[in-house]
Design an enzyme around this catalytic site. Structure first.
Site, mmCIF file in Angstrom:
data_model
loop_
_atom_site.group_PDB
_atom_site.id
_atom_site.type_symbol
_atom_site.label_atom_id
_atom_site.label_comp_id
_atom_site.label_asym_id
_atom_site.label_seq_id
_atom_site.Cartn_x
_atom_site.Cartn_y
_atom_site.Cartn_z
ATOM 1 N N GLU A 214 -23.994 -9.443 -3.041
ATOM 2 C CA GLU A 214 -24.984 -9.493 -1.949
ATOM 3 C C GLU A 214 -24.455 -10.570 -1.015
ATOM 4 O OE1 GLU A 214 -26.915 -10.915 0.410
ATOM 5 O OE2 GLU A 214 -28.457 -11.705 -0.934
ATOM 6 N N GLU A 223 -21.972 -16.412 7.920
ATOM 7 C CA GLU A 223 -21.520 -16.977 6.636
ATOM 8 C C GLU A 223 -20.132 -16.453 6.276
ATOM 9 O OE1 GLU A 223 -24.290 -17.000 3.278
ATOM 10 O OE2 GLU A 223 -25.904 -16.557 4.679
HETATM 11 N N1 GJV Z 1 -17.102 -17.573 -4.540
HETATM 12 C C1 GJV Z 1 -18.132 -17.705 -5.415
HETATM 13 N N2 GJV Z 1 -19.421 -17.704 -5.048
HETATM 14 C C2 GJV Z 1 -19.701 -17.530 -3.736
HETATM 15 C C3 GJV Z 1 -18.669 -17.390 -2.779
HETATM 16 C C4 GJV Z 1 -17.329 -17.429 -3.221
HETATM 17 N N3 GJV Z 1 -16.314 -17.302 -2.379
HETATM 18 N N4 GJV Z 1 -19.247 -17.271 -1.556
HETATM 19 C C5 GJV Z 1 -20.574 -17.314 -1.746
HETATM 20 N N5 GJV Z 1 -20.876 -17.480 -3.053
HETATM 21 N N6 GJV Z 1 -26.016 -12.944 1.205
HETATM 22 N N7 GJV Z 1 -25.258 -14.475 2.672
HETATM 23 C C6 GJV Z 1 -22.198 -17.579 -3.663
HETATM 24 C C7 GJV Z 1 -23.088 -18.662 -3.070
HETATM 25 O O1 GJV Z 1 -22.923 -19.902 -3.707
HETATM 26 C C8 GJV Z 1 -24.469 -18.082 -3.293
HETATM 27 O O2 GJV Z 1 -25.012 -18.401 -4.529
HETATM 28 C C9 GJV Z 1 -24.231 -16.602 -3.156
HETATM 29 O O3 GJV Z 1 -22.861 -16.370 -3.356
HETATM 30 C C10 GJV Z 1 -24.622 -16.148 -1.770
HETATM 31 C C11 GJV Z 1 -25.471 -14.972 -1.861
HETATM 32 C C12 GJV Z 1 -26.368 -14.793 -0.679
HETATM 33 N N8 GJV Z 1 -25.778 -15.058 0.590
HETATM 34 C C13 GJV Z 1 -25.683 -14.125 1.494
#
Ligand code: GJV
Length: 482
Positions: A214, A223
């Site tokens: 997601e 983001e």
């Molecule tokens: N690696 C691991 N976790 C991630 C990464 C990454 N490169 N990028 C984001 N997250 N829908 N806009 C994790 C972040 O810490 C958060 O818990 C989740 O993914 C975002 C989910 C919702 N954001 C979004």
């Protein structure tokens, strides 16, 4: 009230004296001029800035030619000037600033506040649950990666509702420490393995059959977590594997926003019987030159049928495609109304693992159950009356910030055409639709960090040639966080 940006710049320019020595700046990314008074340059070019005409536009020189350049495309030549002074290579904060801002980014996702916001978004979470449930038979024996698992809810749905061989739950923020506990408490530790770290640095025992994530932000892309997803796909998804979501689109509609307009602009007409209209132009630039995130568009405020302006195929999309995305639109006004702005949102699709089964969708638009993303409103400078049958057509550009990789600029360029002489086409006002949104990636309130990140991006009047075009210049606003 409506000021033509380039005129104001020109006026300033004439007043300028050249008594200060020029400063050297370096191009951060390529810039193509959109008029004879602008100067094109490439990333890495060294420009001499003579005058910082406005926060956004500077008068600069390159190879003997002069012109305006957007300040947001330039960085100070710190290294060069240090070397000139015989100082060792620069190690200042300036250059060590992380263009991904991971510390802030993952720091915010380490809090329960954001995790709660996402989990309690029923439409969002339930769609993912339904995707797993309806595909449970095909998920049997499969290896799944849940990228950005947060508290692990999607991984747990997989383990509970289907019988996958393994689920790799990947999360970079500190919430991952709790995810392990939740996996154990829900009896899923045999199947779900939590990997705490950035997906980009992940080492796995092998490839995966399904990559679920997601990743969607405001206006779909803010983001730019999607880049992490695409990199993980290229590295870990087996040939013929599935991406969930499998497709995504950005949607747009011209709309009314009377309540918002009245609250922010109308207020100054006669508060307590006083005339405060002198503050209206200030109000307009303060309230309307940035997009309004978390706008809830009422279906009846749509002036036309919304359309998809940009669509992405998650199996074939490349990271480089994200730099510049462009979409077109032609809206036919369905009923007379007041055009206050454009609203955008996104939809994502989840193709079934079995051929004949239907594709599920999460739609964050005004005709579906509201989600925590709500919608994003881009206000015009002033309202315009529209008649049924008129068309609003134009283009939308998403330009990823060349420096701050989680941000982008949205430009909407549009014009109104009608079959009758309504006067709209003849308007000679240059509307400045300040629609930047270096935004709010943390789903929270907005505070500027630094002026250096301001700028303006001119948009070429391409593709729309006949009637007068409402040229849209775009404010590149400072970066926000909370
Ligand atoms: N690696 C691991 N976790 C991630 C990464 C990454 N490169 N990028 C984001 N997250 N829908 N806009 C994790 C972040 O810490 C958060 O818990 C989740 O993914 C975002 C989910 C919702 N954001 C979004």
């Amino acid at each position: 009230m409506f000021k033509k940006v380039d005129d104001s710049i020109r006026m300033h320019q004439e007043d300028e004296d050249y008594s200060n020595p020029p400063e050297e700046f370096i191009g951060l990314s390529d810039f193509t001029s959109c008029g004879s008074d602008q100067l094109s340059f490439r990333a890495g070019d060294r420009l001499l800035v003579h005058t910082k005409t406005s926060a956004d536009w500077w008068w600069a020189e390159l190879g003997g030619l002069c012109g305006y350049v957007p300040s947001s495309y330039l960085k100070q030549d710190v290294e060069g000037s240090y070397l000139k002074q015989g100082v060792e290579e620069d190690t200042s904060e300036e250059t060590s600033e992380d263009p991904w801002q991971d510390e802030e980014y993952f720091g915010s996702y380490g809090t329960l506040r954001l995790q709660l916001e996402m989990l309690s978004d029923r439409a969002r979470t339930e769609t993912y649950r339904q995707v797993i449930l309806t595909n449970s038979a095909s998920l049997r024996g499969k290896v799944v990666m849940d990228l950005g698992c947060g508290t692990g809810v999607i991984s747990l749905f997989c383990a509970r509702l289907a019988q996958p061989k393994a689920v790799y739950a990947v999360e970079a923020s500190s919430i991952a420490e709790h995810t392990e506990t939740l996996v154990r408490q829900n009896g899923c530790e045999e199947v779900v393995t939590v990997f705490q770290g950035r997906a980009e640095e992940l080492e796995l025992p092998g490839t995966v059959d399904i990559l679920i994530s997601e990743w969607m932000g405001n206006c779909l892309l803010f983001e730019f977590m999607v880049e992490s997803v695409l990199q993980a796909r290229d590295r870990w998804l087996r040939e013929g594997g599935m991406m969930w979501p499998s497709g995504a689109s950005l949607c747009l509609v011209p709309c009314q926003a009377l309540d918002y307009y009245t609250e922010r602009m109308g207020f100054w007409e006669q508060p307590y019987g006083l005339d405060f209209t002198a503050l209206q132009s200030l109000a307009q630039s303060e309230f309307f030159s940035r997009p309004r995130f978390s706008h809830l568009l009422q279906p009846e405020d749509c002036l036309a049928t919304p359309c998809d302006v940009i669509t992405l195929d998650m199996l074939t999309l490349h990271v480089t495609d994200l730099e510049k995305l462009r979409g077109q639109f032609t809206f036919i006004v369905e009923k007379a109304g007041t055009f206050h702005g454009f609203t955008s949102w996104f939809r994502v699709q989840f193709q079934s693992l079995e051929r004949d089964k239907t594709t599920l969708e999460l739609d964050t638009g005004p005709f579906s159950e509201p989600t925590h993303w709500k919608q994003t409103l881009f206000m015009l400078d002033g309202p315009i009356s529209l008649l049924g049958g008129e068309t609003v057509s134009g283009i939308i550009l998403l330009h990823r910030n060349p420096v701050w990789r989680r941000h982008m600029t949205v430009t909407i360029q549009w014009r109104i055409s009608s079959t009758e002489e309504t006067g709209n086409c003849m308007a000679s006002i240059l509307y400045l639709l300040g629609v930047n949104c270096n935004s709010h990636y943390l789903k929270c309130s907005l505070i500027p960090i630094s002026d250096r990140r301001c700028g303006m991006l001119p948009v070429k009047n391409d593709s729309l040639s006949n009637s007068p075009l409402f040229t849209t210049y775009l404010q590149v606003y400072p970066f926000y966080t909370y």
